[in-house]
Motif scaffolding. Structure first.
Motif, PDB file in Angstrom:
ATOM      1  N   THR A  70     -32.454  23.304 -41.100  1.00 37.19           N
ATOM      2  CA  THR A  70     -32.331  22.466 -39.902  1.00 37.19           C
ATOM      3  C   THR A  70     -31.384  21.302 -40.173  1.00 37.19           C
ATOM      4  O   THR A  70     -30.546  20.945 -39.327  1.00 37.19           O
ATOM      5  CB  THR A  70     -33.716  21.948 -39.472  1.00 37.19           C
ATOM      6  OG1 THR A  70     -34.592  23.064 -39.257  1.00 37.19           O
ATOM      7  CG2 THR A  70     -33.623  21.146 -38.176  1.00 37.19           C
ATOM      8  N   MET A 114     -27.616  20.629 -38.534  1.00 41.51           N
ATOM      9  CA  MET A 114     -27.160  19.368 -37.957  1.00 41.51           C
ATOM     10  C   MET A 114     -25.722  19.091 -38.375  1.00 41.51           C
ATOM     11  O   MET A 114     -24.918  18.569 -37.597  1.00 41.51           O
ATOM     12  CB  MET A 114     -28.081  18.230 -38.395  1.00 41.51           C
ATOM     13  CG  MET A 114     -27.771  16.894 -37.735  1.00 41.51           C
ATOM     14  SD  MET A 114     -28.997  15.636 -38.130  1.00 41.51           S
ATOM     15  CE  MET A 114     -28.727  15.417 -39.881  1.00 41.51           C
ATOM     16  N   ASN A 173     -23.295  20.982 -36.162  1.00 37.43           N
ATOM     17  CA  ASN A 173     -23.109  20.416 -34.823  1.00 37.43           C
ATOM     18  C   ASN A 173     -22.453  19.046 -34.848  1.00 37.43           C
ATOM     19  O   ASN A 173     -21.787  18.666 -33.880  1.00 37.43           O
ATOM     20  CB  ASN A 173     -24.458  20.379 -34.099  1.00 37.43           C
ATOM     21  CG  ASN A 173     -24.866  21.756 -33.635  1.00 37.43           C
ATOM     22  OD1 ASN A 173     -24.496  22.190 -32.556  1.00 37.43           O
ATOM     23  ND2 ASN A 173     -25.616  22.469 -34.464  1.00 37.43           N
ATOM     24  N   ILE A 193     -28.809  18.141 -30.733  1.00 41.39           N
ATOM     25  CA  ILE A 193     -29.098  18.683 -32.057  1.00 41.39           C
ATOM     26  C   ILE A 193     -29.053  17.589 -33.115  1.00 41.39           C
ATOM     27  O   ILE A 193     -29.938  17.482 -33.978  1.00 41.39           O
ATOM     28  CB  ILE A 193     -28.119  19.825 -32.403  1.00 41.39           C
ATOM     29  CG1 ILE A 193     -28.532  21.089 -31.656  1.00 41.39           C
ATOM     30  CG2 ILE A 193     -28.092  20.091 -33.910  1.00 41.39           C
ATOM     31  CD1 ILE A 193     -27.647  22.269 -31.889  1.00 41.39           C
ATOM     32  N   ILE A 194     -28.020  16.752 -33.058  1.00 39.70           N
ATOM     33  CA  ILE A 194     -27.875  15.692 -34.053  1.00 39.70           C
ATOM     34  C   ILE A 194     -29.041  14.712 -33.994  1.00 39.70           C
ATOM     35  O   ILE A 194     -29.520  14.223 -35.017  1.00 39.70           O
ATOM     36  CB  ILE A 194     -26.532  14.963 -33.851  1.00 39.70           C
ATOM     37  CG1 ILE A 194     -25.378  15.912 -34.225  1.00 39.70           C
ATOM     38  CG2 ILE A 194     -26.457  13.681 -34.669  1.00 39.70           C
ATOM     39  CD1 ILE A 194     -24.031  15.438 -33.761  1.00 39.70           C
ATOM     40  N   THR A 195     -29.539  14.441 -32.777  1.00 41.72           N
ATOM     41  CA  THR A 195     -30.636  13.477 -32.638  1.00 41.72           C
ATOM     42  C   THR A 195     -32.004  14.102 -32.925  1.00 41.72           C
ATOM     43  O   THR A 195     -32.897  13.430 -33.448  1.00 41.72           O
ATOM     44  CB  THR A 195     -30.649  12.867 -31.230  1.00 41.72           C
ATOM     45  OG1 THR A 195     -30.674  13.918 -30.244  1.00 41.72           O
ATOM     46  CG2 THR A 195     -29.413  12.009 -31.007  1.00 41.72           C
ATOM     47  N   ALA A 251     -32.612  17.247 -34.648  1.00 38.91           N
ATOM     48  CA  ALA A 251     -32.762  18.071 -35.858  1.00 38.91           C
ATOM     49  C   ALA A 251     -33.513  17.347 -36.982  1.00 38.91           C
ATOM     50  O   ALA A 251     -34.395  17.945 -37.609  1.00 38.91           O
ATOM     51  CB  ALA A 251     -31.395  18.546 -36.344  1.00 38.91           C
ATOM     52  N   LEU A 289     -32.899  25.014 -32.061  1.00 40.24           N
ATOM     53  CA  LEU A 289     -33.368  24.447 -33.323  1.00 40.24           C
ATOM     54  C   LEU A 289     -34.576  25.198 -33.885  1.00 40.24           C
ATOM     55  O   LEU A 289     -34.824  25.167 -35.090  1.00 40.24           O
ATOM     56  CB  LEU A 289     -33.718  22.971 -33.142  1.00 40.24           C
ATOM     57  CG  LEU A 289     -32.531  22.021 -33.019  1.00 40.24           C
ATOM     58  CD1 LEU A 289     -33.001  20.618 -32.623  1.00 40.24           C
ATOM     59  CD2 LEU A 289     -31.755  21.961 -34.332  1.00 40.24           C
TER      60      LEU A 289
END
Length: 465
Positions: free
Chosen positions: A156, A160, A163, A294-296, A298, A365
């Motif tokens: 995961t 990140m 992305n 995704i960045i926030t 994951a 995710l």
């Protein structure tokens, strides 16, 4: 005992964060090029493009992305049997950097052979990607011992990085081409690939140790007394069955998810009320919602999997959750269509679409990094990168199916398609839940979970405790 590098960071091997950075810049390179490819092809030659028709450009784009997902099958086999993962990603990275810089060659250097140079650049990217893509993912799994509960969280975190690279790519490529033309966008993509290679070359020996150095088939043979050409065991066959069955559900998920770049994108452009005060939100910005979410999210999800410990859901259950979340996202799209009513000239709230992207991303995710992790748990060592290539092959099928589904919007309408995907995803999730125990049994404890079943006697009846 193999050397897997030195030290940990945030509870994970430091090598994970090297692979995170390597993949971040490789994905930056890929998505920067992809963001401008069709635009470059269709732009007028006087403006620096090739002047192709939209139909020809989209056709080439489809062939290119299809080959990008198919060539990892070959690259994985080469790494498993000859090169090893470490050498494969270096060679693949060099080829991709060469491809990007070939695309970036000034016209004065290649005319009248601009199209020839263009095809050469694409060919280098396709071959390089085939060597790079399956092997970097496999190396993430190799950092962890079998049964290590940190592995899903690791993928995961790794995801990140993918992305974050994608998010940066659109911004940088867009700014570079706006200021300096199409060639600058390809040049930026090439520089990103060089960064990826530099990260790997400088720090791999210290942070990865022996991981990825020896071809998987050779490692497997050294650990077996039967030699290199081993017949698959019953346990290995069961685990491969899990990969192939789960792959079918992956096709269902991505066939729905990939509507984001097609049907959902068109629907947003034509029917969403994108006004905030006096400002109209560009349709392209909605494509940034996925990497942003995704960045926030994951890190939170990766932390959740680790904290759950033995209570962490199995891969089949996580896949089922992903399908349910995909279904919820398309229920939001159904809500958007219903808000319009029968008046297709009416506008619908863009909050429906934002919500759809959020649920789809949360589903992603629960499925995509978990799937990468699952392959490293279940694939026989001597077939590890090859099976990672097979896994990407399911994505290729899904992308083709997604295009077929979206093409029927004129006949069926968006309500039928969005609703049909929601029902299909929900039904697939239920099927996966029903058969999850059997799939877990076929995993033979690869995730530290073994589905319990009653002990039976000679007559086939359960034995009383």
């Amino acid at each position: 005992m193999s050397n897997k590098g030195s030290g940990t960071l945030f509870g994970h091997p430091k090598g994970l964060f090297l692979l995170f950075g390597t993949e971040l810049w490789e994905r930056f390179s890929y998505y920067a090029m992809r963001a401008i490819l069709v635009l470059y092809l269709t732009d007028k030659t006087v403006s620096g493009g090739l002047g192709w028709s939209t139909e020809d450009a989209l056709s080439l784009y489809g062939i290119y992305t299809g080959l990008v997902y198919i060539t990892p099958l070959i690259g994985g086999w080469i790494a498993d049997n000859f090169l090893g993962q470490r050498r494969s990603i270096i060679i693949g990275g060099l080829l991709m950097a060469a491809g990007q810089f070939t695309l970036a060659l000034p016209h004065s250097m290649v005319d009248p052979n601009a199209t020839t140079a263009f095809y050469l650049g694409l060919a280098l990217l396709i071959v390089g990607n085939g060597l790079f893509k399956p092997n970097i993912s496999t190396m993430v799994g190799d950092l962890y011992e079998e049964g290590d509960h940190r592995r899903d969280g690791a993928f995961t975190i790794f995801y990140m990085g993918i992305n974050l690279g994608a998010l940066l790519a659109g911004i940088v490529a867009g700014a570079a081409t706006a200021a300096y033309g199409w060639k600058a966008g390809f040049l930026a993509a090439g520089i990103g690939m060089v960064f990826s290679l530099v990260f790997q070359m400088l720090f791999a020996e210290k942070l990865l140790g022996d991981v990825g150095k020896v071809p998987a088939a050779k490692r497997a043979a050294s650990m077996s007394q039967t030699g290199r050409n081993q017949v698959l065991t019953k346990q290995e066959i069961d685990r491969l069955k899990v990969i192939m069955i789960m792959g079918l559900f992956v096709v269902v998920f991505w066939a729905g998810f990939e509507q984001a770049g097609g049907l959902m994108n068109i629907y947003t452009q034509e029917y969403a009320d994108r006004m905030i005060g006096g400002f109209e939100v560009p349709t392209a910005w909605f494509q940034s919602l996925n990497p942003l979410f995704i960045i926030t999210m994951a890190p939170l999800l990766a932390s959740l999997w680790v904290k759950m410990g033995d209570k962490e859901p199995s891969s089949p259950i996580k896949f089922a959750i992903a399908l349910f979340l995909l279904a919820i996202g398309f229920v939001c799209m159904v809500g958007a269509v219903l808000q319009q009513g029968d008046d297709m000239t009416a506008k619908t709230s863009m909050l429906w679409i934002v919500a759809a992207y959020y649920f789809h991303t949360m589903g992603e995710l629960c499925l995509s990094p978990i799937g990468l992790s699952m392959i490293t748990k279940l694939a026989p060592l001597r077939l590890a990168s090859l099976m990672m290539g097979v896994w990407f092959g399911f994505n290729a099928i899904a992308n083709y199916v997604a295009g077929m589904i979206g093409a029927h919007v004129g006949e069926s309408g968006p309500l039928a398609i969005f609703g049909g995907i929601a029902l299909t995803a929900a039904a697939s999730g239920l099927i996966l839940v029903v058969f999850s125990n059997q799939l877990i049994r076929w995993m033979h404890g690869a995730e530290g979970k073994v589905a319990t079943q009653p002990e039976t006697g000679p007559n086939g009846k359960p034995v009383e405790a």
